[in-house]
Design an enzyme around this catalytic site. Structure first.
Site, PDB file in Angstrom:
ATOM      1  CG  HIS A 429      51.561 -11.908   4.257  1.00 25.73           C
ATOM      2  ND1 HIS A 429      51.285 -10.566   4.368  1.00 25.73           N
ATOM      3  CD2 HIS A 429      50.484 -12.463   3.646  1.00 25.73           C
ATOM      4  CE1 HIS A 429      50.091 -10.309   3.848  1.00 25.73           C
ATOM      5  NE2 HIS A 429      49.588 -11.452   3.402  1.00 25.73           N
ATOM      6  CB  CYS A 448      47.786 -14.437   1.928  1.00 29.20           C
ATOM      7  SG  CYS A 448      48.428 -15.187   0.418  1.00 29.20           S
TER       8      CYS A 448
END
Length: 537
Positions: A429, A448
């Site tokens: 992301h 992440c």
């Protein structure tokens, strides 16, 4: 150790009698010898269902100790392979080539030959699996190495060997990747360097920069020369030549190439040849775990390299810096493979339960208006009025609410996330925290992977399905609404961990062991019997 010609030769194993006076068995009927051989094979294989099944299916016919040229070729290739196992970073002593040779040489009865037959099969199966898919089980070393290793059916090794030219079959067992072959070459180079004594004395601690003089600069110069980052020189000053050599070294080790020897650069400069060789050995084992089709196009995230790459037909077509999970607690990024299916533009951030209960609930208990940019929601996703909730009445276990950050420029996920749905809740992301990408070590997330250039990454992915990838993406972005763009052709994603990796020029580069995983893998390999050649005793 040379393979014993007497044992491999036709004269010794061409008959059921091994290395014995032929007259010894002249009075023994052939069928009795065959029966004794079969009984020995059945007995020796009884505790291994795969071996037992194989010999039952082939009528207890030998594949190693028979009289045929094929049998002789198979046993010759097996002995050569296990003798050379150490070159692949395998625990050669476990296969015990000397012991196998001795067993063959001492076989004087059909029963002896049957026992030797099964032992060769055991050794073969162990070697074949080790060299093709690794010595260790990844998840036993670290719970976040959750890679699914493509283990082959053990019986397939035996049927494959029986139906193929032995030399060709043994050559097919190791990984065929360019990376594996490059690591084998680097292993030999490091072993030779280790035998010669390495790179010399380490550089003392302390910052070094252009203009400095003194003994530390001389030691830095000598080490850079030994590492072949600069030509021989007698300079005692941190001059332009040393500065350029330091920059080159930094680029090869994933550091910011500022030409200054700070703490991170000094740590890498002072790592010994022995430690680098261990990194190569671990990388070979990791390559065996990853011995599978990665996809004609795939995304490769190398965690300690802090990069994400798009690979097309074996070539890097896009690369960006990344931020990965922090090294503390439960935040490190796991290693696994999955398939990217879609991207979400203007995403909401659905806060993971662990963050809600460990970080945000305690803050809300101190001040109900804490983290006010994040909504508290009920099980149906509806916003809850904080003023109506007594946060102190709940524990981490009983807290009944969720939390969500709506789309915005300050959203924790930035303006786009790339989804490969997985049980670890890991994805790639954007991020509003752009300053982190300038750091040498970029381990800050909750697991992440954040991308420095997420829009460009999106354009590269969409270029395969539209003539206007940038326009397609920006129309979704400019709407301000959360939207999903499916990838027409889903792309495999591989999150790997390599501290020794080959660059596009074929040279091996090294990275810091940010999570300490490679150190744990090396300890396990050493316990399994893997040794470093070239270590001076």
């Amino acid at each position: 150790m040379a393979v014993c010609a007497a044992v491999l030769g036709y004269t010794t194993l061409a008959t059921p009698v091994l290395l014995a006076t032929p007259a010894l068995f002249l009075a023994t009927p052939v069928f009795a010898q065959v029966t004794a051989f079969k009984q020995a094979v059945a007995e020796a294989a009884s505790d291994d269902k795969d071996i037992a099944s194989f010999y039952q299916s082939n009528g207890y016919t030998p594949i190693w100790t028979g009289a045929s040229d094929e049998d002789r070729a198979r046993r010759g290739e097996l002995l050569r392979a296990i003798e050379g196992a150490g070159a692949h970073g395998l625990p050669a002593a476990q296969y015990d080539a000397d012991g196998l040779l001795a067993m063959l040489a001492a076989a004087r009865t059909p029963r002896d030959r049957g026992l030797a037959e099964v032992e060769m099969t055991r050794v073969f199966l162990n070697y074949a699996r080790d060299i093709q898919t690794g010595v260790l089980v990844p998840s036993r070393i670290d719970r976040l190495i959750v890679r699914d290793v493509d283990y082959r059916d053990r019986s397939s090794y035996l049927t494959g060997l029986s139906g193929e030219k032995p030399a060709k079959y043994f050559r097919s067992l190791p990984p065929r990747s360019l990376e594996y072959n490059a690591l084998l070459k680097e292993k030999m180079l490091m072993e030779a360097l280790l035998q010669r004594g390495g790179w010399g004395p380490v550089v003392p601690s302390g910052k070094l920069e252009p203009g400095n003089q003194g003994n530390a600069v001389i030691l830095l110069r000598n080490r850079l020369i030994a590492m072949e980052y600069m030509e021989r020189s007698s300079t005692v000053t941190y001059d332009a030549e040393i500065t350029e050599a330091v920059r080159t070294f930094q680029e090869a080790h994933g550091l910011n190439p500022d030409g200054v020897v700070g703490a991170a650069t000094l740590d890498q400069i002072n790592i010994s040849v022995e430690k680098r060789l261990q990194s190569v050995m671990v990388a070979l084992e990791r390559e065996r775990w990853f011995n599978t089709d990665r996809g004609k196009r795939h995304i490769l995230v190398n965690i300690p390299d802090f990069t994400a790459k798009v690979i097309d037909d074996g070539k890097i077509t896009f690369q960006t810096r990344s931020v990965v999970g922090a090294a503390s607690d439960d935040r490190p990024t796991p290693e696994f493979s999955d398939v990217m299916e879609f991207m979400v533009v203007n995403p909401s951030w659905y806060v993971p339960r662990s963050i809600v209960t460990k970080e945000y609930l305690p803050a809300l208990q101190r001040n109900r208006n804490a983290v006010s940019h994040i909504l508290v929601t009920d099980r149906n996703g509806r916003t809850v009025n904080r003023g109506a909730v007594n946060f102190n009445s709940y524990s981490a276990r009983t807290f009944p609410f969720s939390m969500r950050q709506p789309p915005s420029n300050t959203n924790a996920l930035g303006l786009v996330k790339f989804m490969f749905p997985n049980k670890y809740n890991i994805y790639l992301h954007d991020t509003p925290s752009k300053s982190l990408f300038a750091k040498d070590v970029r381990a800050f997330s909750h697991g992440c992977v954040r991308l420095a250039d997420p829009f460009d990454f999106a354009y590269v992915l969409l270029a395969k399905q539209t003539d206007d990838p940038e326009g397609t993406f920006k129309r979704a972005l400019n709407s301000g609404q959360e939207s999903r763009i499916n990838l027409v052709d889903p792309v495999p994603v591989h999150l790997i961990y390599r501290t020794a990796v080959t660059n596009a020029r074929g040279h091996t580069e090294y990275r810091a062991d940010v999570y300490g995983r490679d150190a744990r893998i090396w300890d396990a390999l050493a316990k399994a019997g893997v040794v470093l050649n070239g270590v001076q005793g």
